[in-house]
Design a protein around this motif. Structure first.
Motif, PDB file in Angstrom:
ATOM      1  N   LYS A  17      43.412  25.833  52.066  1.00 38.22           N
ATOM      2  CA  LYS A  17      43.525  25.545  50.794  1.00 38.22           C
ATOM      3  C   LYS A  17      44.516  26.057  50.133  1.00 38.22           C
ATOM      4  O   LYS A  17      44.768  26.972  50.845  1.00 38.22           O
ATOM      5  CB  LYS A  17      41.636  26.810  49.943  1.00 38.22           C
ATOM      6  N   PRO A  18      44.829  25.807  48.753  1.00 37.60           N
ATOM      7  CA  PRO A  18      45.958  26.252  48.272  1.00 37.60           C
ATOM      8  C   PRO A  18      45.742  27.828  47.817  1.00 37.60           C
ATOM      9  O   PRO A  18      44.612  27.674  47.266  1.00 37.60           O
ATOM     10  CB  PRO A  18      46.536  25.488  46.939  1.00 37.60           C
ATOM     11  N   VAL A  19      46.726  28.556  47.752  1.00 36.50           N
ATOM     12  CA  VAL A  19      46.565  29.956  47.900  1.00 36.50           C
ATOM     13  C   VAL A  19      47.144  30.359  45.918  1.00 36.50           C
ATOM     14  O   VAL A  19      48.476  30.204  46.072  1.00 36.50           O
ATOM     15  CB  VAL A  19      47.344  31.407  48.648  1.00 36.50           C
ATOM     16  N   VAL A  20      46.263  30.799  45.762  1.00 37.18           N
ATOM     17  CA  VAL A  20      46.762  31.746  44.166  1.00 37.18           C
ATOM     18  C   VAL A  20      46.877  33.557  44.417  1.00 37.18           C
ATOM     19  O   VAL A  20      45.922  33.490  44.506  1.00 37.18           O
ATOM     20  CB  VAL A  20      46.126  31.134  42.860  1.00 37.18           C
ATOM     21  N   LEU A  21      47.583  33.738  43.485  1.00 36.29           N
ATOM     22  CA  LEU A  21      47.549  35.284  43.124  1.00 36.29           C
ATOM     23  C   LEU A  21      47.459  35.356  42.027  1.00 36.29           C
ATOM     24  O   LEU A  21      48.499  34.545  41.246  1.00 36.29           O
ATOM     25  CB  LEU A  21      49.245  35.506  43.485  1.00 36.29           C
ATOM     26  N   VAL A  22      47.001  35.898  41.189  1.00 32.58           N
ATOM     27  CA  VAL A  22      46.671  36.346  39.633  1.00 32.58           C
ATOM     28  C   VAL A  22      46.281  38.146  39.621  1.00 32.58           C
ATOM     29  O   VAL A  22      45.765  38.735  40.258  1.00 32.58           O
ATOM     30  CB  VAL A  22      44.654  36.060  39.283  1.00 32.58           C
ATOM     31  N   VAL A  23      47.903  37.327  39.384  1.00 33.88           N
ATOM     32  CA  VAL A  23      48.272  38.884  38.305  1.00 33.88           C
ATOM     33  C   VAL A  23      47.183  39.146  36.637  1.00 33.88           C
ATOM     34  O   VAL A  23      48.438  39.049  35.190  1.00 33.88           O
ATOM     35  CB  VAL A  23      49.412  39.924  38.443  1.00 33.88           C
ATOM     36  N   GLU A  24      46.833  40.105  36.612  1.00 32.41           N
ATOM     37  CA  GLU A  24      45.853  40.903  35.371  1.00 32.41           C
ATOM     38  C   GLU A  24      45.187  42.224  35.140  1.00 32.41           C
ATOM     39  O   GLU A  24      44.988  42.173  35.849  1.00 32.41           O
ATOM     40  CB  GLU A  24      45.012  39.579  35.096  1.00 32.41           C
ATOM     41  N   GLU A  25      45.577  42.801  34.244  1.00 33.78           N
ATOM     42  CA  GLU A  25      45.792  44.220  34.106  1.00 33.78           C
ATOM     43  C   GLU A  25      44.184  44.118  33.676  1.00 33.78           C
ATOM     44  O   GLU A  25      43.253  45.072  34.166  1.00 33.78           O
ATOM     45  CB  GLU A  25      46.353  44.845  33.118  1.00 33.78           C
ATOM     46  N   ALA A  27      40.005  43.954  34.231  1.00 32.23           N
ATOM     47  CA  ALA A  27      40.131  42.953  35.205  1.00 32.23           C
ATOM     48  C   ALA A  27      38.828  42.199  34.677  1.00 32.23           C
ATOM     49  O   ALA A  27      38.075  41.461  35.813  1.00 32.23           O
ATOM     50  CB  ALA A  27      39.201  44.695  36.081  1.00 32.23           C
ATOM     51  N   VAL A  28      37.834  42.061  33.680  1.00 31.82           N
ATOM     52  CA  VAL A  28      37.182  40.894  33.015  1.00 31.82           C
ATOM     53  C   VAL A  28      38.184  39.325  32.770  1.00 31.82           C
ATOM     54  O   VAL A  28      37.574  39.302  33.710  1.00 31.82           O
ATOM     55  CB  VAL A  28      36.729  41.373  31.996  1.00 31.82           C
ATOM     56  N   PHE A  29      39.419  39.697  32.454  1.00 29.42           N
ATOM     57  CA  PHE A  29      39.928  38.460  32.724  1.00 29.42           C
ATOM     58  C   PHE A  29      40.445  38.056  33.652  1.00 29.42           C
ATOM     59  O   PHE A  29      40.306  36.294  34.562  1.00 29.42           O
ATOM     60  CB  PHE A  29      41.561  38.966  31.447  1.00 29.42           C
ATOM     61  N   ARG A  30      40.560  39.065  34.614  1.00 23.85           N
ATOM     62  CA  ARG A  30      41.036  38.701  36.030  1.00 23.85           C
ATOM     63  C   ARG A  30      40.288  38.333  37.060  1.00 23.85           C
ATOM     64  O   ARG A  30      39.967  37.531  37.960  1.00 23.85           O
ATOM     65  CB  ARG A  30      41.594  39.851  37.015  1.00 23.85           C
ATOM     66  N   SER A  31      38.989  39.043  36.918  1.00 28.48           N
ATOM     67  CA  SER A  31      37.715  38.093  37.630  1.00 28.48           C
ATOM     68  C   SER A  31      37.031  37.429  37.165  1.00 28.48           C
ATOM     69  O   SER A  31      36.726  36.413  38.328  1.00 28.48           O
ATOM     70  CB  SER A  31      36.333  39.672  37.356  1.00 28.48           C
ATOM     71  N   ALA A  32      37.258  36.486  35.816  1.00 28.72           N
ATOM     72  CA  ALA A  32      37.287  35.658  35.487  1.00 28.72           C
ATOM     73  C   ALA A  32      37.991  33.906  35.844  1.00 28.72           C
ATOM     74  O   ALA A  32      37.723  33.049  35.907  1.00 28.72           O
ATOM     75  CB  ALA A  32      36.557  35.357  34.716  1.00 28.72           C
ATOM     76  N   THR A  33      38.825  34.144  35.852  1.00 28.49           N
ATOM     77  CA  THR A  33      39.893  33.655  35.970  1.00 28.49           C
ATOM     78  C   THR A  33      39.614  33.257  37.910  1.00 28.49           C
ATOM     79  O   THR A  33      39.614  32.188  38.157  1.00 28.49           O
ATOM     80  CB  THR A  33      41.571  33.731  35.846  1.00 28.49           C
ATOM     81  N   ALA A  34      39.916  34.489  38.683  1.00 30.97           N
ATOM     82  CA  ALA A  34      39.705  34.745  40.061  1.00 30.97           C
ATOM     83  C   ALA A  34      38.104  33.266  40.291  1.00 30.97           C
ATOM     84  O   ALA A  34      38.283  32.810  40.852  1.00 30.97           O
ATOM     85  CB  ALA A  34      39.609  35.813  40.424  1.00 30.97           C
ATOM     86  N   LYS A  35      37.342  33.424  39.869  1.00 31.06           N
ATOM     87  CA  LYS A  35      35.755  33.223  39.949  1.00 31.06           C
ATOM     88  C   LYS A  35      36.392  30.957  39.967  1.00 31.06           C
ATOM     89  O   LYS A  35      35.980  31.019  40.640  1.00 31.06           O
ATOM     90  CB  LYS A  35      34.569  34.019  39.014  1.00 31.06           C
ATOM     91  N   ARG A  36      36.737  31.467  38.692  1.00 30.73           N
ATOM     92  CA  ARG A  36      37.046  29.813  38.518  1.00 30.73           C
ATOM     93  C   ARG A  36      37.914  29.018  38.950  1.00 30.73           C
ATOM     94  O   ARG A  36      37.099  27.676  39.813  1.00 30.73           O
ATOM     95  CB  ARG A  36      37.602  29.770  36.719  1.00 30.73           C
ATOM     96  N   LEU A  37      39.111  29.351  39.180  1.00 32.12           N
ATOM     97  CA  LEU A  37      39.449  28.923  40.550  1.00 32.12           C
ATOM     98  C   LEU A  37      39.325  28.942  42.065  1.00 32.12           C
ATOM     99  O   LEU A  37      39.400  27.991  42.958  1.00 32.12           O
ATOM    100  CB  LEU A  37      41.121  29.626  40.900  1.00 32.12           C
TER     101      LEU A  37
END
Length: 72
Positions: A17-25, A27-37
């Motif tokens: 799988k392609p690997v993505v790093l989500v950097v966001e202070e 936690a709600v935005f970071r978690s939601a983005t990670a979940k969608r990815l």
């Protein structure tokens, strides 16, 4: 998640799988983005700040970075 492009490897090994790093202070935005990815098929690492991101990048090859994610 093994990758090798050295001259000693008979073939290049690439993550499934392609690997993505989500950097966001935030936690709600970071978690939601990670979940969608993840739902889209990506392997996702999360970091709350640049120090955490640096630690991930020391041990992991990533294909893309998402920085300071803000939903519309």
């Amino acid at each position: 998640m093994l990758r090798s492009l050295s001259a000693f490897a008979p073939v290049a090994l690439v993550a499934e799988k392609p690997v993505v790093l989500v950097v966001e202070e935030n936690a709600v935005f970071r978690s939601a983005t990670a979940k969608r990815l993840r739902a889209a098929g990506f392997e996702v690492f999360e970091a709350a700040n640049s120090a955490e991101a640096e630690q991930v990048l020391k041990s992991t090859v990533v294909d893309a970075l998402f920085l300071s994610v803000r939903p519309r």
